[in-house]
Design a protein around this motif. Structure first.
Motif, PDB file in Angstrom:
ATOM      1  N   HIS A 181      -1.624  -4.565  -0.996  1.00  0.00           N
ATOM      2  CA  HIS A 181      -2.602  -5.560  -1.457  1.00  0.00           C
ATOM      3  C   HIS A 181      -1.902  -6.753  -2.093  1.00  0.00           C
ATOM      4  O   HIS A 181      -1.448  -6.684  -3.235  1.00  0.00           O
ATOM      5  CB  HIS A 181      -3.607  -4.956  -2.444  1.00  0.00           C
ATOM      6  N   HIS A 209      -1.879 -11.434  -1.949  1.00  0.00           N
ATOM      7  CA  HIS A 209      -2.499 -12.691  -1.494  1.00  0.00           C
ATOM      8  C   HIS A 209      -1.375 -13.724  -1.387  1.00  0.00           C
ATOM      9  O   HIS A 209      -1.005 -14.343  -2.394  1.00  0.00           O
ATOM     10  CB  HIS A 209      -3.534 -13.195  -2.499  1.00  0.00           C
ATOM     11  N   HIS A 269     -11.921  -5.888  -2.112  1.00  0.00           N
ATOM     12  CA  HIS A 269     -11.794  -5.503  -3.522  1.00  0.00           C
ATOM     13  C   HIS A 269     -13.085  -4.807  -3.955  1.00  0.00           C
ATOM     14  O   HIS A 269     -14.154  -5.180  -3.479  1.00  0.00           O
ATOM     15  CB  HIS A 269     -11.668  -6.725  -4.434  1.00  0.00           C
ATOM     16  N   HIS A 300      -8.258  -1.783  -6.205  1.00  0.00           N
ATOM     17  CA  HIS A 300      -8.650  -1.576  -7.606  1.00  0.00           C
ATOM     18  C   HIS A 300      -9.399  -0.259  -7.886  1.00  0.00           C
ATOM     19  O   HIS A 300      -8.808   0.663  -8.393  1.00  0.00           O
ATOM     20  CB  HIS A 300      -9.385  -2.797  -8.171  1.00  0.00           C
ATOM     21  N   ASP A 332      -1.000  -7.421  -5.912  1.00  0.00           N
ATOM     22  CA  ASP A 332      -2.119  -8.360  -5.917  1.00  0.00           C
ATOM     23  C   ASP A 332      -1.541  -9.777  -5.817  1.00  0.00           C
ATOM     24  O   ASP A 332      -0.561  -9.983  -5.122  1.00  0.00           O
ATOM     25  CB  ASP A 332      -3.006  -8.138  -7.139  1.00  0.00           C
TER      26      ASP A 332
HETATM   27 ZN   LIG Z   1      -6.612  -9.099  -4.820  1.00  0.00          ZN
END
Ligand SMILES: [Zn+2]
Length: 431
Positions: free
Chosen positions: A59, A61, A216, A253, A304
């Motif tokens: 995960h 970005h 998410h 998460h 993340d």
């Molecule tokens: Zn994220």
């Protein structure tokens, strides 16, 4: 090509650790053990080095990396509304390219060989082009958002038709390219950004095209409360009702989940993507990873985004994942080997690629992260190699990185992108 004399942490089903050699043929591992080089065969000596399966972050970005240190001290919803969405809406092709390259430079130098990403609504092809040039293995998702969030315009909303047209173009151009190194996923941002109609369309599209759904859920208490107000149920129960749960679902998460929701995740073979640093940085909470793993949920790991972490360091994530469960459940909770599994074979399962990556086995892709642990901060420690890796290794222990049989980092130096040029362009772009 033979890599000789390494300590090979295979992460195979028997968790074997071998002292020996790896033969790479093309993009794959052709043999393992004590091997004799063929006449003229290239040999690299790994005496004293530790060889891991290429580390996997399930995960991240990439497009947000250029917002590092720009979205501080806010909880999730204001962080998104006041910072991340306006910043993403302002990304140009040029800043997206710099952001992706900056991310990939950090990831590769830090030993991460594969990522599952969620990008923004636009410029996904720019990210994919950076992935192609860099050599990293990636399953990339364009963010899907057909709703604004409770009166907060995000500048990113688009119609379902426009989004699907964009995805079809990305699939046609990129899916499976470079011998399967590059893939496409569906990335609905989260329950509050996506209408139920769009979620239903995403489920159908995923089934038709065999695509991962990367999203998410249940990250902050406030977000989970709004989902409950809007749907009358918990976020994972809502996803269950929509038909999202299943082995194709990768959900980041899952902090605020009920026992029933953990059971739903386990029974459906969904994948939970644990992001411990981001969860602390946004003040979101601590995910019940122990409970989820005990129930049989497949748990992977990821940093993340840079604006909620503020690094993309898989070693930091592994260490914190362990520390957080120890403070919850005691010092013997979550052994280091299980944590390394989250960053290797379980990450591979999340990406639907456990037959190709995630362990060092004959026939798998030659994705390798090679560590030099003979540094002051990681010496000594031969008693428990897994703990040494999880609790004392850092990105500066990464000596070399192979992806699909190609050397992308050597002696700590990035070979596929121009690191100094990326740093210069990132500085200039954020002046
Ligand atoms: Zn994220």
């Amino acid at each position: 090509m033979i890599l000789k004399n390494g300590t090979i942490v295979t992460m195979n089903p028997d968790f074997e650790v071998l002292e020996g050699d790896i033969r790479i043929d093309g993009d794959s591992i052709q043999n393992l053990g004590k091997l004799n080089p063929d006449p003229g065969e290239d040999v690299i000596d790994l005496e004293g080095k530790v060889v891991l399966p290429g580390l996997i972050q399930a995960h991240v970005h990439l497009c947000q990396t250029i917002f590092r240190n720009m979205a501080e001290d806010r909880p999730l919803l204001p962080w998104l509304q006041e910072k991340i969405w306006p910043l993403e809406a302002g990304l140009t092709e040029d800043t997206t390219r710099i952001s992706a390259e900056l991310a990939i430079a950090e990831l590769l130098k830090g030993g991460t060989t594969s990522v599952l990403t969620m990008e923004t609504v636009r410029n996904t092809e720019v990210v994919l082009d950076a992935v192609r040039r860099s050599g990293i293995r990636a399953v990339v998702g364009k963010a899907l958002m057909d709703r604004e969030n409770r009166g907060h315009p995000n500048g990113l909303k688009e119609s379902i038709n426009d989004a699907i047209t964009d995805i079809e173009e990305l699939l046609a151009t990129w899916s499976g390219s470079d011998n399967g190194r590059i893939g496409i996923c569906l990335a609905p941002r989260f329950a509050l950004s996506v209408s139920p109609e769009f979620f239903e369309c995403i489920v159908e599209f995923s089934r038709q095209h065999n695509l991962i759904i990367h999203t998410h859920a249940s990250e902050s208490k406030d977000e989970t409360k709004v989902v409950r107000q809007e749907t009358g149920m918990g976020n994972i129960e809502y996803f269950h009702k929509l038909g999202l749960l299943g082995e194709k679902l990768c959900v980041a998460h899952c902090i605020w989940v009920s026992d029933r929701e953990i059971e739903l995740l386990a029974d459906s073979s969904s994948h939970v993507l644990h992001c411990p640093t981001a969860n602390l940085k946004l003040g979101s909470g601590i995910a019940p990873i122990i409970e989820m793993l005990e129930k049989g949920v497949s748990g992977a790991i990821g940093a993340d985004g840079a604006p909620c972490n503020n690094n993309l360091d898989v070693f930091a994530e592994m260490k914190l994942a362990g520390l957080l469960q120890k403070v919850r459940k005691g010092a013997d909770a979550l052994p280091a080997r299980d944590i390394l599994a989250m960053a290797t074979i379980s990450g591979a399962k999340a990406l639907g690629q456990e037959d190709r990556i995630g362990s060092i086995e004959i026939g798998k892709k030659a994705d390798l992260t090679i560590l030099d642990l003979d540094k002051p901060h990681s010496m000594p420690g031969n008693d428990d190699l897994y703990s040494r890796i999880v609790y004392s290794a850092r990105p500066d222990n990464v000596d070399s990185v192979w992806i699909g049989g190609k050397l992308v980092v050597n002696g700590g130096r990035l070979l596929t992108l121009d690191e100094q040029d990326i740093i210069n362009r990132a500085k200039h772009a954020t002046k």
